[in-house]
Scaffold this active site. Structure first.
Site, PDB file in Angstrom:
ATOM      1  N   LEU B  65       3.526  16.993  -4.626  1.00  0.00           N
ATOM      2  CA  LEU B  65       3.491  16.623  -3.024  1.00  0.00           C
ATOM      3  C   LEU B  65       2.678  15.137  -2.691  1.00  0.00           C
ATOM      4  O   LEU B  65       2.083  14.984  -3.738  1.00  0.00           O
ATOM      5  CB  LEU B  65       3.367  17.672  -2.379  1.00  0.00           C
ATOM      6  CG  LEU B  65       4.393  18.814  -2.381  1.00  0.00           C
ATOM      7  CD1 LEU B  65       3.733  19.920  -1.387  1.00  0.00           C
ATOM      8  CD2 LEU B  65       5.783  18.427  -2.150  1.00  0.00           C
ATOM      9  N   PRO B  66       2.885  14.658  -1.792  1.00  0.00           N
ATOM     10  CA  PRO B  66       2.413  13.307  -1.666  1.00  0.00           C
ATOM     11  C   PRO B  66       0.760  13.507  -1.479  1.00  0.00           C
ATOM     12  O   PRO B  66      -0.079  12.861  -1.997  1.00  0.00           O
ATOM     13  CB  PRO B  66       2.781  12.746  -0.451  1.00  0.00           C
ATOM     14  CG  PRO B  66       4.116  13.271  -0.394  1.00  0.00           C
ATOM     15  CD  PRO B  66       3.954  14.945  -0.958  1.00  0.00           C
ATOM     16  N   THR B  96      -1.298  14.554  -6.718  1.00  0.00           N
ATOM     17  CA  THR B  96      -2.796  14.089  -6.818  1.00  0.00           C
ATOM     18  C   THR B  96      -3.277  14.181  -5.377  1.00  0.00           C
ATOM     19  O   THR B  96      -2.826  13.358  -4.484  1.00  0.00           O
ATOM     20  CB  THR B  96      -2.555  12.813  -7.218  1.00  0.00           C
ATOM     21  OG1 THR B  96      -2.355  12.623  -8.807  1.00  0.00           O
ATOM     22  CG2 THR B  96      -4.063  11.914  -7.359  1.00  0.00           C
ATOM     23  N   LYS B 171      -9.118  13.382 -12.586  1.00  0.00           N
ATOM     24  CA  LYS B 171      -8.138  12.238 -12.493  1.00  0.00           C
ATOM     25  C   LYS B 171      -8.748  11.055 -11.688  1.00  0.00           C
ATOM     26  O   LYS B 171      -8.302   9.984 -12.127  1.00  0.00           O
ATOM     27  CB  LYS B 171      -6.884  12.915 -11.761  1.00  0.00           C
ATOM     28  CG  LYS B 171      -5.674  11.834 -11.130  1.00  0.00           C
ATOM     29  CD  LYS B 171      -4.626  11.773 -11.758  1.00  0.00           C
ATOM     30  CE  LYS B 171      -3.783  10.628 -11.471  1.00  0.00           C
ATOM     31  NZ  LYS B 171      -2.758  10.887 -10.837  1.00  0.00           N
ATOM     32  N   LYS B 246      -4.484   4.326  -3.171  1.00  0.00           N
ATOM     33  CA  LYS B 246      -4.214   5.743  -3.066  1.00  0.00           C
ATOM     34  C   LYS B 246      -5.279   6.597  -3.662  1.00  0.00           C
ATOM     35  O   LYS B 246      -6.129   7.320  -3.060  1.00  0.00           O
ATOM     36  CB  LYS B 246      -2.919   6.383  -3.166  1.00  0.00           C
ATOM     37  CG  LYS B 246      -3.051   7.946  -2.445  1.00  0.00           C
ATOM     38  CD  LYS B 246      -1.940   8.868  -3.020  1.00  0.00           C
ATOM     39  CE  LYS B 246      -2.076  10.224  -3.050  1.00  0.00           C
ATOM     40  NZ  LYS B 246      -1.208  11.036  -3.817  1.00  0.00           N
TER      41      LYS B 246
END
Lengths: 294, 294, 294, 294
Positions: B65-66, B96, B171, B246
């Protein structure tokens, strides 16, 4: 074998000259320090009483000096070597200096029929001793080919970067990038550590991912992640902060000359300038401690 | 083979779910887009009419998901999946998102006897399709081992970064570092170009020297130095500027939370924020053009 | 005169409450520290046994708390004040918190018929005691007008920044800019000093030229250029590095939320994060020493 | 009245020379552009056919040239003015150049018994025409006093910064700081705008608070906040981006020479270098648009 003159027998120049001797070249050496001369002479080099004397019969002249002003003075200054070097000889300047000075010396020697390449090195004192330096060369293709006789003895990787001055530019581009890799890697590792990650685990992950870079992969700045790197030895040895600061200064001079925008390179220079206040003699990976909370 | 629920079938999630199907798993899928569901169903997945329905019999639940708020709402919100997932199942969130949200979801699910790992990926759409993604996993060693059944089908490199949230931190550390490598490499190449060096020659020199890094070695941002990279294709494809922006936002949130100093990461974020104004859909290597004089 | 509740009687809140008492308002006070309550009660305030009790008859409720989570919990949390404050009362939150939290509280109170303004202050402990604070107010014009009865007693400059949250944004914009002024001024002065200039002379020149700014003109960071500023008193007193770091964190959160590029603000945050390691309790002008060579 | 030679009659030098004429001095002028000479001669100056001729009887020699190399060549180069200026005369160089060149010229002239001050200006073309420039002077106190006869006619604020070169250092310190103020103010205003604040309201708040600085108070970079500033006139007029970039280059040279850390000054230089690509002729407040989302 060739007649070689070698001027500037410091931490780098000394072992480079010794490798030329060991390869069988006839090497005439000069330095302002009598002691530095003796070390190389004891390995078989011939002592010259002056820079002027050293170049008399030389086919190749190698110089290793601190800054552009020294190189300009040596070759083009009062009683400069341009008046003493024989026509057709090749000058190999391995000093790390500004490209403008390199071009100026190339031009001045050219007027006397003397060839020139700028050939700064990377690989440090260990590479100089082992004969495994990298040379980044600026000058004509002919000169580059001709220089290999000498350079192959002192180094392993020979790169022809372009015309006169291009060797110096390639070196400062590389070292500016290196400083950015080191600071970026130090920030990333410390961000992970602050969130509880094991730096060895995080290093392995990033090293196998798109964060891979020379400082992370073979020169990890976090103590005790790798053996045999300065960070695991109190940041002793390696490439000194003061030398990185010097190279970043040369990079910034190059950027100013070409009106180039280098925000990260410039930030690295300012961070190393702050860090150098108390850590000038440590390895440049010690910038890691600036971001560490301990 | 296992019963797997897959929620979120976008550019990344779609091909990941397909790979699970192809490996023989029974995969129940849901997305808010009917069209996205159809694509995966046509490859053999089972359509669920809701997220709640999809997880009914699942041993593994994968979500893509975003942002953190979506993941929290899905699992812990009103009519959240924590009420529907069977005890003992393992949730694998590959979104992420911020580490805090990941930890919060892990905690909420744990209270229902459901295991959780955060498992963000790198490798892009191409890696998702090819099943060669890298997974950076936060959670217990047991959960990490158990997840391999599913992760091995979708990815090639599985890293256990640490406890809950550590996958997300790894990450963002990696991607923050990646952005610094990209900007630093772009600055260095442009500085060389401004002084007349050939970017291909300079790239080769630095790549074989201490400037070596992922962006220089396999993803060169200067057009026409490498084939088959976005820079040689008008910066189309690859990893979008908006997505890098982002991820840098998430990195900065992590830095704020731990009061970490990340001057280069922060500078990269501001540069990408400026660059995104007109270039959000281009590959992130297009930051090269910010420093180019042409 | 009005019935005022005051919650949060720390270094700032305490003297602010005292000023309300001295102006003749009926002030009911609460703090988790009994000692903090006693100080204000000894000046004539009424002790409440809980926050809930303090607001019972209040027309104005003033709060001064550390962070957004505290403010949200106070008003909207379990047993929150939104259930106790009377309809039509005006809440004035003078805490420095994130704008999102301020907007959330405003919304929550609005649903109960309670008005709200965010009204963070500048001016420090000295300004709180002297009643000369500046208030940056977010909320309706009506609320802003109504609040003046109370704000005029505690402050000198009242600014209406805009809608709910605008007070907080104005504050972080100002303090982000302030940090940039301070770092920039410190760099410029140290550059001059390094070239042999007298910092007092250079300060006067720049102050009368286009380098003029608040930090140079009235808060000079170089020791012994001005009297009665922290730099001339070992960087004691004033506005602590830790508090500047906190405000820069709020500024960065705001920048992330709006995807704004703030390279200098972000750099200031990272520099203050480094500096805070050993200097968190010093005045924020001590960043000067980071650039000083002595 | 005095005999004055004026060399370099560009946008700045021309009106400065005219003011000397109007004050009744006997002014002998030279420039490489015949047209530039005619403008000043039409106001009453005397045309010289060469720089050498212009200085023949001069008590004061004022020069206004683009860079250090021009100033060095003029005074100390082949057929340089040091051979023509009479002993005891005072050279006033108002060019903005590097301090090293200024010191070199001072030394060279001193050997001929000629006094020298570096006296760069601020105030722009408008200040040159109005005779309201600021002069930042490096040299002896005696020379500074003596120069007032001439400087008072061209400027309003005369600052004695220190010894030879100190005028140049003061100028670059001020302009480096000015660039930081401009970028910081632009970031802060745009952060507020992105959160819905009115830039005029936010400007007023910060201007009356600790964010107060010259760029915010009298030269607001946001269009339509102030009248009669470049930002409200499409960033026409004022102080060109290219000139700010030049001054930042000089500041960085000074920082490199003294090994000073100037992270914000260096960042400003890189941002202006990026911005100059398409906006070199606009006013330097146009950096505001780099951070604006519109």
């Amino acid at each position: 074998m060739a007649n070689v003159a070698f001027i500037g027998l410091g931490n780098m120049g000394g072992p480079m000259a010794v490798n030329l001797v060991k390869a069988g070249h006839s090497v005439s050496v000069f330095d302002l320090s009598e002691q530095a001369i003796q070390v190389v002479v004891s390995e078989g080099a011939n002592k010259a009483n002056s820079a002027q004397e050293s170049v008399k019969d030389a086919d190749f002249i190698v110089s290793m000096l601190p800054a552009g002003k020294h190189v300009k003075a040596l070759y083009l200054g009062q009683d400069g070597l341009s008046e003493y070097i024989k026509t057709g000889a090749l000058v190999i300047d391995s000093s790390t200096i500004d490209a403008s000075s390199a071009k100026e010396v190339a031009q001045g020697l050219s007027e006397k029929g003397i060839d020139f390449i700028d050939a700064p090195v990377s690989g440090g004192v260990a590479g100089a001793a082992a004969g495994t330096l990298s040379f980044m060369v600026g000058g004509s293709s002919d000169s580059f080919e001709r220089a290999k006789t000498v350079l192959n003895v002192m180094g392993k990787n020979l790169f022809h970067a372009g015309e006169h001055g291009a060797g110096q530019i390639a070196k400062v581009c590389n070292n500016m990038l290196l400083s950015v890799l080191m600071v970026g890697t130090s920030e990333a590792l410390n961000l992970g550590i602050a969130h509880g990650l094991d730096p060895a685990v995080l290093s392995e992950i990033m090293s196998k991912s798109s964060g891979s870079n020379w400082t992370l992969d073979v020169y990890n700045p976090c103590p005790d992640v790798m053996e045999n790197v300065p960070s695991s030895n109190d940041y002793q040895g390696g490439f000194m902060v003061d030398l990185m600061a010097k190279d970043l200064g040369l990079a910034m001079e190059a950027a100013l000359e070409s009106h180039s925008s280098t925000p990260m390179g410039a930030l690295a220079r300012s961070l190393y300038a702050v860090h150098a206040k108390d850590n000038g003699n440590k390895d440049f990976s010690s910038i890691f401690t600036l971001f560490n909370k301990d």
